[in-house]
Design a protein around this motif. Structure first.
Motif, PDB file in Angstrom:
ATOM      1  N   MET A   1     -39.518 -90.722   4.901  1.00 24.08           N
ATOM      2  CA  MET A   1     -39.105 -90.339   3.561  1.00 24.08           C
ATOM      3  C   MET A   1     -39.631 -88.951   3.192  1.00 24.08           C
ATOM      4  SD  MET A   1     -37.282 -91.495   1.234  1.00 24.08           S
ATOM      5  CE  MET A   1     -36.929 -91.642  -0.461  1.00 24.08           C
ATOM      6  N   GLY A   2     -40.835 -88.632   3.682  1.00 27.02           N
ATOM      7  CA  GLY A   2     -41.428 -87.342   3.378  1.00 27.02           C
ATOM      8  C   GLY A   2     -40.583 -86.179   3.862  1.00 27.02           C
ATOM      9  N   TYR A   3     -39.972 -86.339   5.039  1.00 24.78           N
ATOM     10  CA  TYR A   3     -39.166 -85.247   5.568  1.00 24.78           C
ATOM     11  C   TYR A   3     -37.843 -85.095   4.813  1.00 24.78           C
ATOM     12  CZ  TYR A   3     -42.547 -84.399   9.184  1.00 24.78           C
ATOM     13  OH  TYR A   3     -43.704 -84.061   9.840  1.00 24.78           O
ATOM     14  N   LEU A   4     -37.358 -86.158   4.205  1.00 25.65           N
ATOM     15  CA  LEU A   4     -36.175 -86.026   3.345  1.00 25.65           C
ATOM     16  C   LEU A   4     -36.517 -85.225   2.091  1.00 25.65           C
ATOM     17  CD1 LEU A   4     -34.544 -89.573   3.584  1.00 25.65           C
ATOM     18  CD2 LEU A   4     -33.724 -87.435   4.571  1.00 25.65           C
ATOM     19  N   PHE A   5     -37.677 -85.516   1.512  1.00 26.58           N
ATOM     20  CA  PHE A   5     -38.126 -84.721   0.366  1.00 26.58           C
ATOM     21  C   PHE A   5     -38.338 -83.263   0.776  1.00 26.58           C
ATOM     22  CE2 PHE A   5     -39.634 -88.794  -1.638  1.00 26.58           C
ATOM     23  CZ  PHE A   5     -38.852 -88.687  -2.776  1.00 26.58           C
ATOM     24  N   LEU A   6     -38.893 -83.054   1.958  1.00 25.46           N
ATOM     25  CA  LEU A   6     -39.120 -81.689   2.427  1.00 25.46           C
ATOM     26  C   LEU A   6     -37.796 -80.959   2.625  1.00 25.46           C
ATOM     27  CD1 LEU A   6     -41.113 -79.522   3.271  1.00 25.46           C
ATOM     28  CD2 LEU A   6     -41.081 -80.489   5.590  1.00 25.46           C
ATOM     29  N   ALA A   7     -36.808 -81.636   3.173  1.00 25.86           N
ATOM     30  CA  ALA A   7     -35.483 -81.022   3.340  1.00 25.86           C
ATOM     31  C   ALA A   7     -34.893 -80.652   1.980  1.00 25.86           C
ATOM     32  CB  ALA A   7     -34.547 -81.970   4.094  1.00 25.86           C
ATOM     33  N   GLY A   8     -35.048 -81.534   1.007  1.00 22.45           N
ATOM     34  CA  GLY A   8     -34.578 -81.222  -0.344  1.00 22.45           C
ATOM     35  C   GLY A   8     -35.306 -80.035  -0.927  1.00 22.45           C
ATOM     36  N   ALA A   9     -36.631 -79.978  -0.714  1.00 24.24           N
ATOM     37  CA  ALA A   9     -37.420 -78.848  -1.219  1.00 24.24           C
ATOM     38  C   ALA A   9     -36.954 -77.540  -0.601  1.00 24.24           C
ATOM     39  CB  ALA A   9     -38.901 -79.080  -0.930  1.00 24.24           C
ATOM     40  N   ILE A  10     -36.671 -77.565   0.682  1.00 17.81           N
ATOM     41  CA  ILE A  10     -36.189 -76.358   1.365  1.00 17.81           C
ATOM     42  C   ILE A  10     -34.827 -75.954   0.810  1.00 17.81           C
ATOM     43  CG2 ILE A  10     -35.386 -75.444   3.587  1.00 17.81           C
ATOM     44  CD1 ILE A  10     -37.602 -77.316   4.859  1.00 17.81           C
ATOM     45  N   GLY A  11     -33.947 -76.921   0.649  1.00 18.30           N
ATOM     46  CA  GLY A  11     -32.615 -76.622   0.111  1.00 18.30           C
ATOM     47  C   GLY A  11     -32.675 -76.027  -1.285  1.00 18.30           C
ATOM     48  N   PHE A  12     -33.496 -76.616  -2.145  1.00 21.31           N
ATOM     49  CA  PHE A  12     -33.608 -76.089  -3.509  1.00 21.31           C
ATOM     50  C   PHE A  12     -34.303 -74.730  -3.535  1.00 21.31           C
ATOM     51  CE2 PHE A  12     -32.883 -80.541  -4.976  1.00 21.31           C
ATOM     52  CZ  PHE A  12     -31.768 -80.261  -5.754  1.00 21.31           C
ATOM     53  N   GLU A  13     -35.241 -74.502  -2.608  1.00 25.38           N
ATOM     54  CA  GLU A  13     -35.905 -73.190  -2.555  1.00 25.38           C
ATOM     55  C   GLU A  13     -34.907 -72.111  -2.152  1.00 25.38           C
ATOM     56  OE1 GLU A  13     -37.801 -69.733  -0.895  1.00 25.38           O
ATOM     57  OE2 GLU A  13     -36.891 -71.246   0.396  1.00 25.38           O
ATOM     58  N   VAL A  14     -34.080 -72.404  -1.172  1.00 23.50           N
ATOM     59  CA  VAL A  14     -33.067 -71.441  -0.729  1.00 23.50           C
ATOM     60  C   VAL A  14     -32.049 -71.198  -1.849  1.00 23.50           C
ATOM     61  CG1 VAL A  14     -31.189 -71.064   0.924  1.00 23.50           C
ATOM     62  CG2 VAL A  14     -33.407 -71.934   1.716  1.00 23.50           C
ATOM     63  N   PHE A  15     -31.629 -72.271  -2.516  1.00 30.15           N
ATOM     64  CA  PHE A  15     -30.713 -72.138  -3.654  1.00 30.15           C
ATOM     65  C   PHE A  15     -31.331 -71.266  -4.742  1.00 30.15           C
ATOM     66  CE2 PHE A  15     -29.648 -73.637  -7.940  1.00 30.15           C
ATOM     67  CZ  PHE A  15     -28.295 -73.345  -7.970  1.00 30.15           C
ATOM     68  N   ALA A  16     -32.590 -71.565  -5.107  1.00 28.55           N
ATOM     69  CA  ALA A  16     -33.254 -70.833  -6.181  1.00 28.55           C
ATOM     70  C   ALA A  16     -33.427 -69.360  -5.830  1.00 28.55           C
ATOM     71  CB  ALA A  16     -34.610 -71.467  -6.493  1.00 28.55           C
ATOM     72  N   THR A  17     -33.765 -69.083  -4.587  1.00 24.96           N
ATOM     73  CA  THR A  17     -33.939 -67.691  -4.168  1.00 24.96           C
ATOM     74  C   THR A  17     -32.602 -66.952  -4.203  1.00 24.96           C
ATOM     75  OG1 THR A  17     -35.827 -68.317  -2.812  1.00 24.96           O
ATOM     76  CG2 THR A  17     -34.790 -66.211  -2.312  1.00 24.96           C
ATOM     77  N   THR A  18     -31.533 -67.623  -3.811  1.00 24.12           N
ATOM     78  CA  THR A  18     -30.204 -67.011  -3.890  1.00 24.12           C
ATOM     79  C   THR A  18     -29.829 -66.736  -5.346  1.00 24.12           C
ATOM     80  OG1 THR A  18     -29.564 -68.177  -1.865  1.00 24.12           O
ATOM     81  CG2 THR A  18     -27.783 -67.289  -3.237  1.00 24.12           C
ATOM     82  N   MET A  19     -30.119 -67.683  -6.217  1.00 26.13           N
ATOM     83  CA  MET A  19     -29.858 -67.489  -7.648  1.00 26.13           C
ATOM     84  C   MET A  19     -30.715 -66.346  -8.208  1.00 26.13           C
ATOM     85  SD  MET A  19     -27.458 -69.519  -8.666  1.00 26.13           S
ATOM     86  CE  MET A  19     -26.712 -69.180  -7.070  1.00 26.13           C
ATOM     87  N   LEU A  20     -31.926 -66.203  -7.695  1.00 26.98           N
ATOM     88  CA  LEU A  20     -32.798 -65.107  -8.124  1.00 26.98           C
ATOM     89  C   LEU A  20     -32.138 -63.764  -7.840  1.00 26.98           C
ATOM     90  CD1 LEU A  20     -35.576 -64.294  -9.270  1.00 26.98           C
ATOM     91  CD2 LEU A  20     -36.458 -64.433  -6.935  1.00 26.98           C
ATOM     92  N   LYS A  21     -31.546 -63.632  -6.663  1.00 21.73           N
ATOM     93  CA  LYS A  21     -30.833 -62.400  -6.319  1.00 21.73           C
ATOM     94  C   LYS A  21     -29.618 -62.201  -7.237  1.00 21.73           C
ATOM     95  CE  LYS A  21     -29.355 -58.977  -3.617  1.00 21.73           C
ATOM     96  NZ  LYS A  21     -29.973 -57.665  -3.651  1.00 21.73           N
ATOM     97  N   LEU A  22     -28.879 -63.287  -7.462  1.00 22.18           N
ATOM     98  CA  LEU A  22     -27.681 -63.202  -8.297  1.00 22.18           C
ATOM     99  C   LEU A  22     -27.992 -62.999  -9.780  1.00 22.18           C
ATOM    100  CD1 LEU A  22     -25.526 -66.022  -6.656  1.00 22.18           C
ATOM    101  CD2 LEU A  22     -25.171 -63.542  -6.488  1.00 22.18           C
ATOM    102  N   SER A  23     -29.228 -63.290 -10.195  1.00 18.06           N
ATOM    103  CA  SER A  23     -29.584 -63.163 -11.610  1.00 18.06           C
ATOM    104  C   SER A  23     -29.689 -61.703 -12.055  1.00 18.06           C
ATOM    105  CB  SER A  23     -30.911 -63.875 -11.894  1.00 18.06           C
ATOM    106  OG  SER A  23     -32.010 -63.114 -11.423  1.00 18.06           O
TER     107      SER A  23
END
Length: 107
Positions: A1-23
């Motif tokens: 289960m921990g690695y599923l949370f980690l995958a989600g954390a990575i996905g949201f970090e990449v999303f957030a960083t992309t949004m940071l550029k687009l902001s």
């Protein structure tokens, strides 16, 4: 289960960083909100992952995969160049993550 949370954390970090550029320096409302929400979800999921995975392993994977995925997005979405030094640097990060995982006592 921990690695599923980690995958989600990575996905949201990449999303957030992309949004940071687009902001555009937080001058665009929707990407700015996406950035904030993305990082909140990222760190929530990273915290949940840390209940199951050692910090050294989780952070190494989070950082390395985040860098790799963000670089790929930067290339395709923003037309950023991928140079030989960039590839070498990312490869060194991946090797470092492999070494950390190889010598860990993660459960």
């Amino acid at each position: 289960m921990g690695y599923l949370f980690l995958a989600g954390a990575i996905g949201f970090e990449v999303f957030a960083t992309t949004m940071l550029k687009l902001s555009n320096g937080f001058s665009e409302l929707l990407p700015s909100l996406g950035c904030a929400v993305g990082y909140l979800l990222c760190f929530f999921m990273l915290g949940k992952a840390l209940e199951h995975i050692n910090l050294s392993i989780a952070y190494a994977l989070w950082a390395a995969l985040g860098i790799i995925l963000t670089t790929i997005i930067a290339f395709f979405l923003f037309g950023e160049k991928i140079t030989l030094p960039l590839i070498v640097g990312i490869a060194l990060i991946v090797v470092g993550v492999f070494v950390v995982n190889l010598n860990s006592t993660a459960h």
